[in-house]
Design an enzyme around this catalytic site. Sequence first.
Site, short mmCIF file in Angstrom:
data_model
loop_
_atom_site.label_atom_id
_atom_site.label_comp_id
_atom_site.label_asym_id
_atom_site.label_seq_id
_atom_site.Cartn_x
_atom_site.Cartn_y
_atom_site.Cartn_z
N ARG A 208 26.40 20.46 33.36
CA ARG A 208 25.37 21.25 32.69
C ARG A 208 24.97 22.43 33.56
O ARG A 208 24.97 22.34 34.78
CB ARG A 208 24.11 20.40 32.46
CG ARG A 208 24.31 19.33 31.41
CD ARG A 208 23.06 18.51 31.24
NE ARG A 208 22.57 18.04 32.52
CZ ARG A 208 21.33 17.67 32.74
NH1 ARG A 208 20.43 17.74 31.80
NH2 ARG A 208 20.97 17.24 33.93
N SER B 58 27.76 15.48 42.30
CA SER B 58 27.51 14.04 42.44
C SER B 58 28.73 13.25 42.87
O SER B 58 29.24 12.39 42.13
CB SER B 58 26.96 13.51 41.13
OG SER B 58 25.94 14.35 40.70
N ASP C 108 23.15 13.95 43.04
CA ASP C 108 22.28 13.72 41.87
C ASP C 108 21.14 12.74 42.15
O ASP C 108 20.04 12.88 41.61
CB ASP C 108 23.08 13.28 40.63
CG ASP C 108 23.98 12.07 40.87
OD1 ASP C 108 24.12 11.64 42.03
OD2 ASP C 108 24.55 11.56 39.89
C1 BGC Z 1 29.13 9.17 43.63
C2 BGC Z 1 27.72 9.52 44.05
C3 BGC Z 1 26.86 9.76 42.82
C4 BGC Z 1 26.96 8.60 41.86
C5 BGC Z 1 26.15 8.80 40.59
C6 BGC Z 1 29.12 8.06 42.59
O1 BGC Z 1 30.42 7.86 42.11
O2 BGC Z 1 29.87 8.75 44.75
O3 BGC Z 1 27.71 10.64 44.89
O4 BGC Z 1 25.54 9.93 43.24
O5 BGC Z 1 28.31 8.40 41.49
O6 BGC Z 1 26.54 9.92 39.89
#
Ligand code: BGC
Length: 478
Positions: free
Chosen positions: A102, A166, A220
């Site tokens: 987004r 993320s 995130d």
């Molecule tokens: C990632 C994280 C992320 C989480 C939620 C995981 O697969 O390693 O960095 O915060 O997913 O999105």
Amino acid sequence: MKSRFVALGLILIFNLSFIASAFTYDIKTQPGYEEFIKYLDKIFFVSTDEMKNIIKDFHSEMVNGLSGSNSSLKMIPSFTDRANGTEKGKFIALDFGGTNFRVMLVDLDGKGGVFVSSVDKYVIDKQYMEGTGEQLFDFIASGIKKIMEKNNISSHNQLELAFTFSFPVEQTNIAAGRLLIWVKGFTASGVVGKDVVVMLNEALKRIGIKNLKVAALVNDTVGTLVAKSYTEPSCDIGVVLGTGTNACYSEKMVNIKKWREISDKETMIVNMEWGNFNKLPITVYDKNVDATSSNPGAQRLEKMVSGMFLGEILRVVVHDLIDRNLIFQDESAINAFSNHPDFTTQDVALIEADNTDNLENVEVFLAKKGVKNITLESKKLLKHISKLVSCRSAKLAASSIAAVVLWIDPELKNKHVIGIDGSLFEKYPGYKEMMDDALKSLFKENSEHIVLEQAKDGSGVGAAIIAASVASTNNIKH
Ligand code: BGC
């Protein structure tokens, strides 16, 4: 009396050989239906004692991660802390983390008010997830260009971008960080080991955008915690339970033993990357899911908890039952349950939530998958397995949260609001209640101190708040 002992002994021998066989898929003695269900119940059940063990193991992995020793928890310093509510300014926020990304325009009024004036959402096709890094970042940059054009944002004014990314990133400062490993099905080439901000900047340059500076790179969970704490000061943990799973919390600088730089701050948010936690009661089905994933051996907790994997766990269990002639005695079912990864968490939720007398919704779902000759017993079993899979997920998520809360507050004296984002927590029927029950079984009435609260779509806004706090430290006016 003697015969009772003999009978018990036989049951024990049978169970042991049965467990061994289920772990190797090499059964000599075919267990009966009832026994097999009992076996599934057992291996998917997470007892209160097991939850306590998980908490203990979490703590030792946290100690190791914070000191820079080998650990399944990376405990990554985020170079930022919780919000104080006075952050102010206008930002473009990019939220990139899973099945879609987004781009938003976020306006913070400095008094806790957040105004999001434009949101564009893009689905990330497989071609970008599995192509080259350049293609992926060009696709992201094109989304940024569109929102700028749509909102007549001049290409002359200098603007700041808050970048939520993320994935496991080793941050080197607030606006720089190297991707450690791809997760959630991404494999785009040439990104692991690179600074994702540099890659985004290069893509922006290629597309002709020169006036945009990445002010903050944010996980995130960190965005979620910061956004929630903007209006809820007792929020001290941010969690994502969606396609992936992870958490962050505000840690005392003295505890971040691997931190080598001088800082006048007392606390900093640490991105735990808890999806990679691996001290867990793993079943043969989890081994199977892991082996066929894009990153075998990594993200073991994520593969037992998060939305990307619950459908796949259900599928491999049912596939095994079909192999053992214990469910769906029809050829059509073999095809339906052979396709990896054709089952989603929405499917698991639909099956579990079907409360009609004859499980008609499950029937419709199976028929769509091409399964024929469906019996009521098979549908009930499918529902039962769905419940086992989701309940284990919720208990593991609750144990992980309990571990972080006890780390911060060992006697659970204070109230802790946990800001949780992600579709699993938001949409899976009864998921929050299962987590609350697990916390109750751990802490009895004291569990009321742990408040699980939805923090919807907080990460983009949180990243903007962080960008604003960076700007105010640097005295930049927006
Ligand atoms: C990632 C994280 C992320 C989480 C939620 C995981 O697969 O390693 O960095 O915060 O997913 O999105």
